[in-house]
Design a protein around this motif. Structure first.
Motif, mmCIF file in Angstrom:
data_model
loop_
_atom_site.group_PDB
_atom_site.id
_atom_site.type_symbol
_atom_site.label_atom_id
_atom_site.label_comp_id
_atom_site.label_asym_id
_atom_site.label_seq_id
_atom_site.Cartn_x
_atom_site.Cartn_y
_atom_site.Cartn_z
ATOM 1 N N VAL A 167 9.290 17.858 16.805
ATOM 2 C CA VAL A 167 10.635 17.948 16.233
ATOM 3 C C VAL A 167 11.396 16.649 16.521
ATOM 4 C CG1 VAL A 167 12.860 19.153 16.288
ATOM 5 C CG2 VAL A 167 10.740 20.457 16.473
ATOM 6 N N ALA A 168 12.113 16.151 15.523
ATOM 7 C CA ALA A 168 13.052 15.040 15.716
ATOM 8 C C ALA A 168 14.436 15.633 15.898
ATOM 9 C CB ALA A 168 13.034 14.120 14.512
ATOM 10 N N VAL A 169 15.212 15.076 16.796
ATOM 11 C CA VAL A 169 16.536 15.616 17.124
ATOM 12 C C VAL A 169 17.629 14.627 16.734
ATOM 13 C CG1 VAL A 169 18.055 16.392 18.997
ATOM 14 C CG2 VAL A 169 15.638 17.047 18.998
ATOM 15 N N ILE A 170 18.645 15.135 16.045
ATOM 16 C CA ILE A 170 19.834 14.354 15.691
ATOM 17 C C ILE A 170 21.048 15.118 16.188
ATOM 18 C CG2 ILE A 170 21.174 13.278 13.838
ATOM 19 C CD1 ILE A 170 18.712 13.555 12.023
ATOM 20 N N ASP A 171 22.019 14.414 16.768
ATOM 21 C CA ASP A 171 23.288 15.091 17.080
ATOM 22 C C ASP A 171 24.463 14.219 16.668
ATOM 23 O OD1 ASP A 171 24.851 13.898 19.433
ATOM 24 O OD2 ASP A 171 22.876 14.055 20.368
ATOM 25 N N ASP A 172 25.626 14.867 16.516
ATOM 26 C CA ASP A 172 26.798 14.161 15.976
ATOM 27 C C ASP A 172 27.710 13.592 17.061
ATOM 28 O OD1 ASP A 172 28.047 16.384 17.006
ATOM 29 O OD2 ASP A 172 28.913 17.057 15.111
ATOM 30 N N ARG A 173 27.239 13.624 18.321
ATOM 31 C CA ARG A 173 27.975 13.060 19.452
ATOM 32 C C ARG A 173 29.254 13.815 19.797
ATOM 33 N NH1 ARG A 173 25.128 10.371 23.022
ATOM 34 N NH2 ARG A 173 23.932 12.201 22.403
ATOM 35 N N THR A 174 29.540 14.926 19.146
ATOM 36 C CA THR A 174 30.651 15.759 19.598
ATOM 37 C C THR A 174 30.178 16.541 20.821
ATOM 38 O OG1 THR A 174 30.023 17.677 18.241
ATOM 39 C CG2 THR A 174 31.520 16.054 17.236
ATOM 40 N N ASN A 191 8.540 24.740 26.076
ATOM 41 C CA ASN A 191 7.669 25.636 25.315
ATOM 42 C C ASN A 191 6.672 24.887 24.438
ATOM 43 O OD1 ASN A 191 8.553 28.729 25.500
ATOM 44 N ND2 ASN A 191 10.359 27.432 25.789
ATOM 45 N N GLY A 192 6.381 23.656 24.828
ATOM 46 C CA GLY A 192 5.283 22.933 24.219
ATOM 47 C C GLY A 192 5.604 22.126 22.986
ATOM 48 N N ILE A 193 6.883 22.007 22.614
ATOM 49 C CA ILE A 193 7.257 21.201 21.460
ATOM 50 C C ILE A 193 7.531 19.769 21.920
ATOM 51 C CG2 ILE A 193 8.999 20.816 19.670
ATOM 52 C CD1 ILE A 193 9.366 23.816 19.476
ATOM 53 N N LYS A 194 6.969 18.794 21.203
ATOM 54 C CA LYS A 194 7.218 17.386 21.517
ATOM 55 C C LYS A 194 8.427 16.889 20.723
ATOM 56 C CE LYS A 194 5.098 12.790 21.420
ATOM 57 N NZ LYS A 194 3.904 12.005 21.022
ATOM 58 N N ILE A 195 9.385 16.291 21.427
ATOM 59 C CA ILE A 195 10.546 15.685 20.774
ATOM 60 C C ILE A 195 10.173 14.241 20.457
ATOM 61 C CG2 ILE A 195 13.002 15.135 20.937
ATOM 62 C CD1 ILE A 195 12.327 18.153 20.975
ATOM 63 N N VAL A 196 9.990 13.937 19.168
ATOM 64 C CA VAL A 196 9.465 12.619 18.778
ATOM 65 C C VAL A 196 10.544 11.550 18.704
ATOM 66 C CG1 VAL A 196 7.525 13.638 17.538
ATOM 67 C CG2 VAL A 196 9.644 13.121 16.291
ATOM 68 N N LYS A 218 7.696 9.139 11.488
ATOM 69 C CA LYS A 218 7.144 9.849 12.655
ATOM 70 C C LYS A 218 6.523 11.188 12.273
ATOM 71 C CE LYS A 218 10.445 7.653 15.807
ATOM 72 N NZ LYS A 218 11.108 6.771 14.824
ATOM 73 N N LYS A 219 6.778 11.654 11.073
ATOM 74 C CA LYS A 219 6.176 12.877 10.505
ATOM 75 C C LYS A 219 6.310 14.120 11.393
ATOM 76 C CE LYS A 219 2.805 10.190 7.875
ATOM 77 N NZ LYS A 219 1.373 9.936 7.577
ATOM 78 N N PRO A 220 7.506 14.437 11.862
ATOM 79 C CA PRO A 220 7.665 15.665 12.663
ATOM 80 C C PRO A 220 7.586 16.913 11.768
ATOM 81 C CG PRO A 220 9.800 14.717 12.236
ATOM 82 C CD PRO A 220 8.795 13.742 11.677
ATOM 83 N N ASP A 221 7.370 18.048 12.392
ATOM 84 C CA ASP A 221 7.370 19.318 11.656
ATOM 85 C C ASP A 221 8.779 19.700 11.208
ATOM 86 O OD1 ASP A 221 4.622 19.636 12.142
ATOM 87 O OD2 ASP A 221 5.018 20.602 14.081
ATOM 88 N N ALA A 222 9.772 19.263 11.976
ATOM 89 C CA ALA A 222 11.152 19.673 11.679
ATOM 90 C C ALA A 222 12.138 18.691 12.271
ATOM 91 C CB ALA A 222 11.427 21.070 12.236
ATOM 92 N N ILE A 223 13.360 18.764 11.770
ATOM 93 C CA ILE A 223 14.505 18.064 12.366
ATOM 94 C C ILE A 223 15.437 19.127 12.937
ATOM 95 C CG2 ILE A 223 16.583 16.694 11.887
ATOM 96 C CD1 ILE A 223 15.008 15.320 9.636
ATOM 97 N N PHE A 224 15.893 18.916 14.155
ATOM 98 C CA PHE A 224 16.956 19.765 14.704
ATOM 99 C C PHE A 224 18.249 18.962 14.646
ATOM 100 C CE2 PHE A 224 19.908 21.262 17.856
ATOM 101 C CZ PHE A 224 19.875 22.636 17.659
#
Length: 376
Positions: A167-174, A191-196, A218-224
């Protein structure tokens, strides 16, 4: 004549007591949410929930401390901005409101909570950053799930049910978005998920092309995404434009609203998942009634936190009734010990004034709308 005179004297003597029994006390309740700007949809959703609660309470004719109580809401627009939120807090504190329902945003709530607490005013907020209740303020209560619950449950669902590996993670800094993303990442890794990757934007941004292009390689399965619908909708649309159609988008309650569909259009498909505090309203009899009444009154569906703002007001009123006082310094003890069944769940608080139990519902978008899947 004597009997008639005696009767009149008796009636006159009873008048002061009758007047006292019928005396009405106006109790002002403060409201703080964004009513203008990018998050106005969420703020007006919250406003509707509070309005419904106050109207229902006033129709009940509550008597507290020997007086009939009439609640009046003082609605303030904090614009989702910390500086404006502190200004609202100072204004409402100067008005000596008896409680605050709100704020909505964690970034507003953290600095505003000190103002309310110092003024001795009880605050019931839906804002989710764990820091809010870690400050140790006696007058601060959270009436919805925290980031640890919202982000953590999304991570668990991603690992155990969606079987995601990267999973790739994005946040808005709030304060909200950052806290949510941190909690997701922590539980995901456990729980075994790699944060790319970890990328950052802001709550005013509209262009996410550079971030998404970097993530695509980076071809992650999802974006959070830790943030709100005004950015989440356009972000999903840009994901589609870049050919990331098959990549899931995950988020918390900030994107768990019909506004995602309005802003993201046909890009908001069943590839988008989110979490929201509370049980599934359509599975609860009280939830069904609330949703129907909200739709009838406002000609729009209740969105993310209308039910929580409704319940927040009801919980505070129940504490006032239990303490037989509308004064925060008196009813706060009853609120700390309360056990109340509301529309969105059960309300009782731990030592930090977080909810002891806060079920989290996972949603999946269908036809541009979030549809409840399961409580997790």
């Amino acid at each position: 004549m004597y009997i008639r005179t005696k009767l009149m004297i008796g009636m006159l003597a009873a008048l002061p007591a009758l007047a006292m029994a019928q005396e009405t006390q106006v109790v002002k309740i403060g409201f703080s949410s964004p009513l203008t700007g990018p998050q106005a949809s969420a703020g007006n959703d919250n406003k509707g929930g509070l309005e419904m609660a106050i109207d229902k309470l006033n129709a009940q004719g509550l008597v507290i401390g020997g007086k009939k109580i009439k609640f009046e809401a003082v609605m303030e627009d904090d614009q989702g901005d910390p500086k404006s939120g502190v200004g609202v807090a100072q204004k409402l504190s100067d008005m000596h409101v008896k409680a605050i329902v709100g704020p909505y945003n964690s970034g507003v709530t953290i600095p505003a909570s000190r103002v309310y607490n110092d003024a001795g005013i009880v605050m019931g907020t839906v804002a989710s950053n764990p820091k809010i209740t870690q400050q140790g303020f006696a007058n601060v209560f959270r009436v919805a799930a925290s980031d640890s619950q919202l982000g953590g449950k999304m991570a668990l669902y991603a690992a155990k049910e969606l079987k995601l590996k990267t999973v790739a993670v994005i946040d808005d800094r709030t304060a909200y978005g950052q806290g949510l993303a941190e909690e997701f990442s922590k539980v995901a890794k456990a729980n075994g998920i790699k944060i790319v990757s970890n990328d950052y934007t802001n709550d005013k941004a509209t262009d996410f092309t550079a971030i998404l292009t970097s993530i695509k390689s980076k071809k992650p399965d999802a974006i959070f995404y830790g943030g709100y619908s005004p950015q989440g909708g356009p972000m999903t649309r840009q994901m589609k434009q870049l050919g990331l159609n098959n990549m899931l988008l995950l988020g918390g309650d900030g994107i768990c609203a019909p506004e995602m569909g309005r802003l993201g259009g046909d890009a908001i498909t069943d590839q988008v998942y989110c979490t929201q505090g509370g049980a599934m309203l359509d599975k609860l009899s009280e939830g069904k009634v609330f949703s129907a009444e909200y739709q009838k009154r406002f000609n729009r569906p209740a969105e993310t936190y209308a039910a929580s703002f409704y319940d927040g007001m009801m919980v505070i009123a129940a504490a006032m009734k239990a303490a037989n006082s509308v004064e925060p310094k008196v009813y706060i003890s009853a609120l700390s010990k309360i056990q109340y069944k509301g529309v969105a769940g059960e309300y009782s608080f731990d030592a930090k004034h977080d909810l002891k139990e806060s079920p989290v519902t996972v949603f999946r978008f269908k036809g541009g709308l979030p549809v409840a899947l399961t409580s997790y």
